[in-house]
Design a protein around this motif. Structure first.
Motif, mmCIF file in Angstrom:
data_model
loop_
_atom_site.group_PDB
_atom_site.id
_atom_site.type_symbol
_atom_site.label_atom_id
_atom_site.label_comp_id
_atom_site.label_asym_id
_atom_site.label_seq_id
_atom_site.Cartn_x
_atom_site.Cartn_y
_atom_site.Cartn_z
ATOM 1 N N ASN A 277 0.959 -1.106 -0.031
ATOM 2 C CA ASN A 277 0.065 -0.185 -0.111
ATOM 3 C C ASN A 277 0.716 1.708 -0.033
ATOM 4 N N GLU A 279 0.544 2.897 -1.990
ATOM 5 C CA GLU A 279 -0.386 3.789 -3.575
ATOM 6 C C GLU A 279 -1.165 4.858 -1.710
ATOM 7 N N GLU A 290 -13.054 2.759 -3.970
ATOM 8 C CA GLU A 290 -12.726 1.071 -4.195
ATOM 9 C C GLU A 290 -12.450 0.803 -3.029
ATOM 10 N N ALA A 294 -8.129 -3.073 -3.644
ATOM 11 C CA ALA A 294 -8.313 -3.282 -4.684
ATOM 12 C C ALA A 294 -7.122 -1.574 -4.965
ATOM 13 N N GLY A 295 -6.938 -0.110 -3.896
ATOM 14 C CA GLY A 295 -6.633 0.371 -3.910
ATOM 15 C C GLY A 295 -5.375 -0.329 -3.167
ATOM 16 N N SER A 297 -3.250 -2.908 -3.680
ATOM 17 C CA SER A 297 -2.539 -3.566 -5.265
ATOM 18 C C SER A 297 -2.435 -3.101 -6.237
ATOM 19 N N LYS A 298 -2.188 -1.359 -6.801
ATOM 20 C CA LYS A 298 -2.198 -1.106 -8.510
ATOM 21 C C LYS A 298 -0.981 -1.091 -9.116
ATOM 22 N N ASN A 299 -0.089 -0.877 -7.718
ATOM 23 C CA ASN A 299 1.366 -0.622 -7.674
ATOM 24 C C ASN A 299 2.394 -1.441 -8.766
ATOM 25 N N ASN A 300 3.343 -1.129 -9.663
ATOM 26 C CA ASN A 300 3.887 -2.689 -9.702
ATOM 27 C C ASN A 300 5.285 -3.076 -8.321
ATOM 28 N N LYS A 348 5.090 -5.790 -6.547
ATOM 29 C CA LYS A 348 3.547 -6.430 -6.456
ATOM 30 C C LYS A 348 3.745 -7.488 -5.361
ATOM 31 N N SER A 349 3.128 -6.211 -4.336
ATOM 32 C CA SER A 349 2.283 -6.952 -2.990
ATOM 33 C C SER A 349 2.919 -7.901 -2.253
#
Ligand code: RUQ
Ligand code: CUA
Length: 678
Positions: A277, A279, A290, A294-295, A297-300, A348-349
């Protein structure tokens, strides 16, 4: 290659030999006379009757610890939202003790009137915000104290995920001695880890909170007002307690900081915390926004935080901190200016961040990435030295370039989480989604065989949805290469159906000296809370007391000023207070009648005057919610108001002797009205 073949050949021989043995046993050749009536015949019959295969029999032998013999290892396992800690023998997987940490526990008399437990629980109530008495915790990550990077069997630290607290358990008596509400942290996750010589135990915040702690800010001010902390809690070497005066925190950005690990050997002086997160999503799915996940886990890439705690000590010594809620805090800008904090992109997360035994590599598993990413500590240092940054995050923290610090990646499978190691340069990563463990090689710096670095070797299925895993002596600088335990989150169909809430499932796996192939030996259901992590220590490092020295106060581990010897029993009445010095000894309490008046304050000091191993007594008073464990040599102190008139039975709650049932007495509370009449 030759070397490896020889080992394989030896291993094959070993397996053949064992196979032959098992087959011989199964064929009834055990007693050598071929009549099938000896031990071998019995084995055959037992296996047949129970439907066991030769494989099953081999595994049973691997796990079996004969009656009266000890396990080679003890596992110190968290107990999840039971708020407790479990001690489990390995390989037998027998539970030896459940240690109360954050949750009242009557067997140990923790939180039922005895001063020791009540004091510990009370201390642990957060001061900001003041209010609710906390009577549970969510234990996640145990950390055994270390000396020279090896578990030393002195203290255990564990975090409370739910309430941002830390508990300290003394391994002399396996009782909790301190619960500390860590300032400026509301929920915790990262760590616990100790530094290699137990200078500090580290814990970091999970979700950030409005700073300064105790203030309020809506989540729409998340980026501006919310912050996390990396807390370096100083360990008093004599008592194991955390000394907040000598501790410090580093303010960190409002990401969700996750697992953390200590640098060791090559990377000693540093700590690493994963995060997700970045983000800075805050949810709001019912407000037209959102969902949080979902919010988040957007960033690569999210950020691995690299923290130089050795250098931070100097910054504290130079006075560059602010005192916040009773602890020294290095503010984020100072941490940046002083070069204490760097960010490293992690795919990724991510979840786990684990340092290998050499300290040269940090392994990260990204929940939504099929790879584990292996970072080189040397490359990190070179990049920091050369200021080889790709930029800064929104708070000005320098970000190292992924390609500059990444040593290698291994595609392992779906949902990699945590990694453990052996001494041969292998990593073992748990994969939640794949319900499996992957074994791979680390960089050539540490691979001791002639295997190719960064290569997947094998995977083994586990049952099911594994979270953490642990190898024997796994977080030390010298892991043993024999056992690994998978801590599975789901058990589904592994055990008899006992309702919708299923036990967790530990699985014991044979590492075969790091040479593999991995082999599942045994299952163990855990029906008390949800263990998250465990550390597995050699049992010969245990140095627990057999009995307490006479008159010991379990809280301070020194002589209780109220301790008595047999013959020293007495009662003193002083105004409204009745003070009693009582002894417990097989099979009586002295005195065995306590007379008080309704409304009296009762101060009760009970000494178990025995020095015989395992001669524990209990002390419980009916209807007064009092229950204590009086272990041999222990003095226990109680203070309460006799607010319920009546004649109450008190008794010993441990079956201590043939006359245990007679080990009882009367607590007589004369009604105030009756007393007034006289
Ligand atoms: S972690 S959810 Cu130890 Cu994988 Cu806490
Ligand atoms: Cu003492 Cu039972």
């Amino acid at each position: 290659m030759k070397h490896r073949f020889r080992i394989l050949a030896l291993l094959a021989l070993g397996v053949l030999a064992l196979g032959a043995l098992v087959v011989a046993a199964a064929c009834g050749g055990g007693d050598g006379d071929g009549d099938g009536n000896g031990a071998g015949g019995d084995l055959d019959a037992i296996a047949k009757a129970r439907g066991l295969t030769p494989e099953d029999m081999k595994h049973a032998l691997q796990q079996f610890v004969p009656p009266g013999k000890y396990d080679d290892y003890v596992m110190i396992s968290s107990g999840g939202h039971s708020g407790q800690v479990f001690v489990i023998g390995m390989p037998s997987m027998r539970i030896l003790k459940v240690i109360a940490a954050f949750t009242p526990e009557p067997w140990q008399g923790f939180g039922y009137g005895a001063d020791w437990g009540d004091t510990v629980l009370e201390q642990g109530n957060p001061t900001t915000p003041a209010g609710t008495d906390l009577t549970w915790g969510d234990t996640h990550h145990p950390a055994i104290s270390e000396t020279g990077g090896e578990y030393d069997g002195r203290y255990i630290y564990i975090n409370d995920r739910a309430n941002g607290r830390v508990a300290m358990i003394d391994m002399r008596d396996f009782r909790v001695k301190q619960v500390l509400a860590v300032p400026n942290i509301q929920t915790s996750h990262g760590g616990m880890f100790v530094t290699p010589n137990s200078e500090y135990v580290h814990v970091s915040s999970k979700f950030p909170m409005p700073w300064p702690a105790g203030s309020y800010a809506d989540v729409n001010e998340y980026k501006e007002k919310y912050r996390g902390a990396s807390a370096w809690l100083k360990i008093d070497q004599e008592t194991g307690r955390i000394n907040l005066d000598e501790s410090f925190e580093i303010e960190i950005p409002p990401y969700t900081q996750d697992l953390a690990d200590a640098g060791k050997l090559a990377s000693e002086g540093w700590g690493f915390i994963g995060s997700f997160n970045t983000e800075m999503a805050t949810g709001g799915d019912a407000e037209g926004g959102e969902p949080l996940e979902a919010g988040a886990s957007k960033n690569n890439f999210d950020f691995l935080h690299a923290i130089n705690w050795k250098k931070a000590e100097g910054v504290i010594a130079a006075g560059k901190f602010e005192e916040m809620n009773g602890v020294k805090v290095i503010r984020l800008q100072t941490a940046i200016d002083e070069g204490l904090l760097y960010l490293i992109p992690e795919p990724k997360s991510p979840h786990g961040a684990d340092v290998d035994p050499s300290g040269k590599y940090i392994v990260v598993g990204g929940k939504l990435d099929p790879n584990v990413t292996i970072y080189s500590f040397d490359k990190m240092q070179a990049a920091i030295e050369a200021k080889d940054f790709e930029g800064t995050d929104p708070f000005g923290v320098p970000i190292l370039k992924f390609d500059s610090v990444m040593a290698g990646q291994v595609e392992v499978g779906a949902g990699p989480l945590h990694t453990q190691f052996d001494s041969k340069g292998h990593g073992y990563t748990s994969m939640f989604l794949a319900s499996a463990i992957a074994k791979f090689t680390l960089g050539e710096d540490v691979v001791t065989t002639d295997e190719e670095p960064f290569k997947l070797i094998e995977t083994i299925p586990v049952h099911y949805n594994i979270g953490h895993l642990a190898t024997a002596e796994g977080d030390t600088v010298s892991p043993d290469d024999n056992y690994m335990v998978a801590l599975n989150k789901w058990s589904i169909d592994r055990y008899a159906p006992i309702g919708p809430l299923h036990p967790q499932n530990f699985q014991l796996i044979d590492l075969k000296g790091g040479e593999g192939p991995l082999e599942l030996i045994a299952d163990m259901p855990i029906g008390i809370g949800e263990p998250h992590y465990t550390q597995i220590m050699k049992a010969d490092k245990l140095k627990a007391l057999e009995v307490y020295p006479p008159g010991t106060d379990a809280l301070t581990m020194t002589t209780d000023p109220q301790a008595i010897e047999a013959g020293g029993e007495r009662v003193e009445r002083n105004g409204n207070t009745v003070e009693v010095w009582m002894s417990a000894q097989r099979s009586h309490f002295t005195p065995d009648i306590l007379r008080v008046k309704e409304g009296n304050t009762v101060k009760l000091h009970i000494t178990n005057v025995e020095q015989t191993r395992d001669a524990t007594h209990g002390f419980a008073i009916a209807d007064y919610n009092i229950q204590a464990s009086l272990e041999p040599g222990e003095t226990s102190d109680f203070e309460f108001v006799a607010d319920k008139p009546g004649a109450y039975n008190f008794y010993c709650t441990e079956f201590c002797s043939a006359l245990h049932l007679e080990m009882a007495g009367w607590f007589l509370v004369e009604p105030a009205a009756a007393a007034a009449l006289r």
